[in-house]
Design an enzyme around this catalytic site. Structure first.
Site, PDB file in Angstrom:
ATOM      1  N   SER A  91      45.467  34.259  42.953  1.00  0.00           N
ATOM      2  CA  SER A  91      46.759  34.710  43.458  1.00  0.00           C
ATOM      3  C   SER A  91      46.595  36.066  44.127  1.00  0.00           C
ATOM      4  CB  SER A  91      47.767  34.792  42.330  1.00  0.00           C
ATOM      5  OG  SER A  91      47.585  36.002  41.621  1.00  0.00           O
ATOM      6  N   LYS A  92      47.667  36.531  44.706  1.00  0.00           N
ATOM      7  CA  LYS A  92      47.632  37.785  45.457  1.00  0.00           C
ATOM      8  C   LYS A  92      47.099  38.955  44.632  1.00  0.00           C
ATOM      9  CE  LYS A  92      50.164  35.308  48.271  1.00  0.00           C
ATOM     10  NZ  LYS A  92      49.741  34.110  47.509  1.00  0.00           N
ATOM     11  N   ARG A  93      47.308  38.865  43.347  1.00  0.00           N
ATOM     12  CA  ARG A  93      46.961  39.998  42.510  1.00  0.00           C
ATOM     13  C   ARG A  93      45.461  40.102  42.252  1.00  0.00           C
ATOM     14  NH1 ARG A  93      48.981  40.126  37.520  1.00  0.00           N
ATOM     15  NH2 ARG A  93      49.837  42.213  37.755  1.00  0.00           N
ATOM     16  N   ASP A  94      44.709  39.160  42.761  1.00  0.00           N
ATOM     17  CA  ASP A  94      43.281  39.149  42.473  1.00  0.00           C
ATOM     18  C   ASP A  94      42.459  39.852  43.538  1.00  0.00           C
ATOM     19  OD1 ASP A  94      43.619  37.546  40.163  1.00  0.00           O
ATOM     20  OD2 ASP A  94      43.983  35.854  41.483  1.00  0.00           O
ATOM     21  N   GLY A  95      43.041  40.856  44.156  1.00  0.00           N
ATOM     22  CA  GLY A  95      42.297  41.489  45.223  1.00  0.00           C
ATOM     23  C   GLY A  95      42.298  40.566  46.412  1.00  0.00           C
TER      24      GLY A  95
END
Length: 510
Positions: free
Chosen positions: A265-269
């Site tokens: 997801s977006k939060r994974d860099g």
RNA sequence: GCCCCCAUCGUCUAGUGGCCUAGGAUACCGCCCUUUCAAGGCGGGGACAGGGAUUCGAAUUCCCUUGGGGGUACCA
């Protein structure tokens, strides 16, 4: 053989989508088949036209050219799913006429009261969409509303009231099997696939209908896609069956997970391809890395060119379990590709990235000079993992100002009083030489050390701190030569000044 | 909840009943080289989730448990 990559333009091309595209492309090229790009832009609520371009750019960056697609046409145009709406409705009508589908007047089922899902607007109910009440004993989640068996009179009355959705009449009493090319035979209990909606109340064909119709119409022979679509497959097969069409072969690829074992997801860099481009990864390395994520040639080879991949690829080598995206290995592989290519190519990539950067002080002066970039590239091309790393590790090459020494560097090599002395000595030695190439400055420094009866490194270490601000760098003589006499002298002066001004407390070092 | 899929070093994987005291890559650690850091060379630790069953023999077959993932929309 014909395969397709069918992204929906709801964002930039992410690594999962890129991997799916790559496997399709590899499959097509291996078999000499066609790779078609179909944009599934039927969900008007989430679509963004600009993302269609982002998908093109991502695929082009990877070098996955498509044989047919929205932008280049082909024998089965159009390739924009929204443009095929008429055809979808025709098939829906055919399904209805032959009794394989029926009109449903139920209200929309409230979207699961799960947190994030946007609540669907609930219409007044005609009939309960889902049989309420205690959980059925044998586990029968299949919902059949009474619309399935409406008589003609009731049907006519209901049509006056509202526009129906069209549901597929899923044949009862049998299980559904998918013979998947990567996972073998998968059986879904019949009770689990319910009469799903083909066309909404306002006439929009939904995914399962649109995908099946388009795949059939485009003569797709192999549907290769992410595992998230596995559960949809029986539904699509049912459509083929009802229409009397020959279904394609299916292959479902394992999902790519993040370090936390969750779907990326977006939060994974970095998750979208354009970010990797911006960070200075090289397309061939990313292709190589992605190919090995969920697929193996069966031997121990790791570095595989595009031609190798095309030659070796087959669905049988695809693994069944999800894979975690490991940036460390990508970094290694990217370095292998940078090293394997001449430094000039790294220089070219550096210039490309430089061109995209604002022309601030950081990239001023000699950084604009092609020959200069090339020399810097030479120094770093077997010690960086990405192109931007050159700018990070070698930041001192891209400024005309004196560098700010890192505290650790100072503590390690300039703690003692003698560092200042050494700097003064080496400065005057360097000032006295006209030629400033690597060989000359090396001789000057080594001669100086010999003359004073100490090691060359006694001069080199403080000097490195002075010119780079760091405790580490490529070979110092080349660094000096590239920086040039003027900048070197200035930076030595700046550090001497700084060290002189520092409190006299720590003048000795154990 | 229900359905489906999956399960080998931290990570990516090889392995399709004996060739496995489980191979490679990456990451990590050590040594060599050396002006530092890399690169390079050499070496090291590190895995068959657990339990049953089948078999002369199981990482490989079957069952259960556990764990992970996916799906469960008038999204794609």
């Amino acid at each position: 053989m014909r395969v397709r990559f069918a992204p929906s333009p709801t964002g930039y091309l992410h690594v999962g989508g890129a991997r799916t595209a790559l496997f399709n492309w590899l499959f097509a090229r291996h078999h000499g088949g066609a790779f078609v790009l179909r944009v599934e832009d039927t969900d008007v609520a989430r679509n963004r036209p600009e993302y269609v371009n982002a998908i093109y750019e991502g695929l082009r960056w990877l070098g996955l050219e498509w044989d047919e697609g929205p932008d280049r046409g082909g024998p089965y145009a159009p390739y924009l799913q929204s443009l095929r709406a008429q055809r979808h409705r025709e098939v829906a009508q055919a399904l209805h006429e032959r009794g394989a589908a029926y009109e449903c007047f139920c209200s929309q089922r409230p979207a699961d009261d799960n947190e994030d899902e946007d609540e669907a607007q609930q219409l007044p109910a005609v009939a309960p969409a889902r049989a309420e009440g205690p959980k059925q004993a044998a586990g029968a989640p299949r919902t059949v509303c009474e619309c399935r068996t409406l008589d003609a009179g009731r049907l006519a009355a209901l049509r006056e009231e509202r526009a129906p959705a069209l549901r597929l009449r899923v044949p009862p009493g049998r299980d559904f099997v998918v013979d998947d090319l990567v996972r073998g035979r998968v059986t879904f209990p019949g009770v689990m696939v319910e009469d799903f909606v083909l066309v909404t109340g306002d006439g929009r064909a939904l995914y399962n209908l649109a995908a099946a119709v388009d795949d059939h119409d485009m003569a797709i022979s192999h549907v290769i896609r992410g595992e998230e679509h596995l559960a949809n497959t029986p539904k699509q097969q049912l459509i083929y069956e009802a229409m009397g069409w020959q279904p394609p072969h299916f292959a479902h690829l394992p999902i790519i997970l993040n370090q936390q074992r969750r779907k990326l997801s977006k939060r994974d860099g970095a998750t979208s391809l354009n970010e990797y481009a911006a960070m200075g990864y090289v397309p061939d390395a990313v292709v190589n890395f992605l190919a090995l994520l969920g697929w193996s040639p069966g031997d121990n080879r790791e570095i595989l060119s595009r031609d190798d991949l095309i030659r070796l690829f087959d669905l049988g080598g695809v693994v069944k379990h999800p894979a975690i995206f490991d940036t460390a290995k990508l970094n290694w592989m990217n370095r292998e590709y940078i090293k394997a290519r001449p430094a000039a190519e790294l220089a070219r990539r550096m210039r490309e990235l430089l061109a995209q950067r604002p022309a601030d002080g950081e990239t001023a002066g000699p950084a604009r000079d092609d020959a200069y970039i090339e020399k810097v590239a030479e120094l770093f091309h077997d010690r960086v993992r990405t192109v931007v790393e050159v700018f990070e590790l070698g930041s001192y090459f891209f400024t005309d100002e004196p560098v700010v020494p890192a505290p650790e560097a100072l503590a390690k090599y300039c703690a003692g009083r003698e560092a200042v002395e050494r700097l003064r000595e080496v400065r005057s030695a360097l000032a006295g030489t006209a030629a400033f190439d690597a060989a000359t400055v090396e001789k000057v420094i080594r001669d100086l050390a010999a003359e004073r009866g100490c090691k060359a490194s006694d001069y080199i270490h403080p000097l490195r701190v002075a010119v780079t601000g760091q405790a580490v760098s490529p070979g110092i003589f080349q660094v000096l030569a590239i920086l040039g006499k003027e900048r070197v002298l200035r930076r030595i002066d700046a550090l001497v000044h700084l060290l002189d001004a520092r409190p006299a407390a720590r003048t000795t070092v154990p």
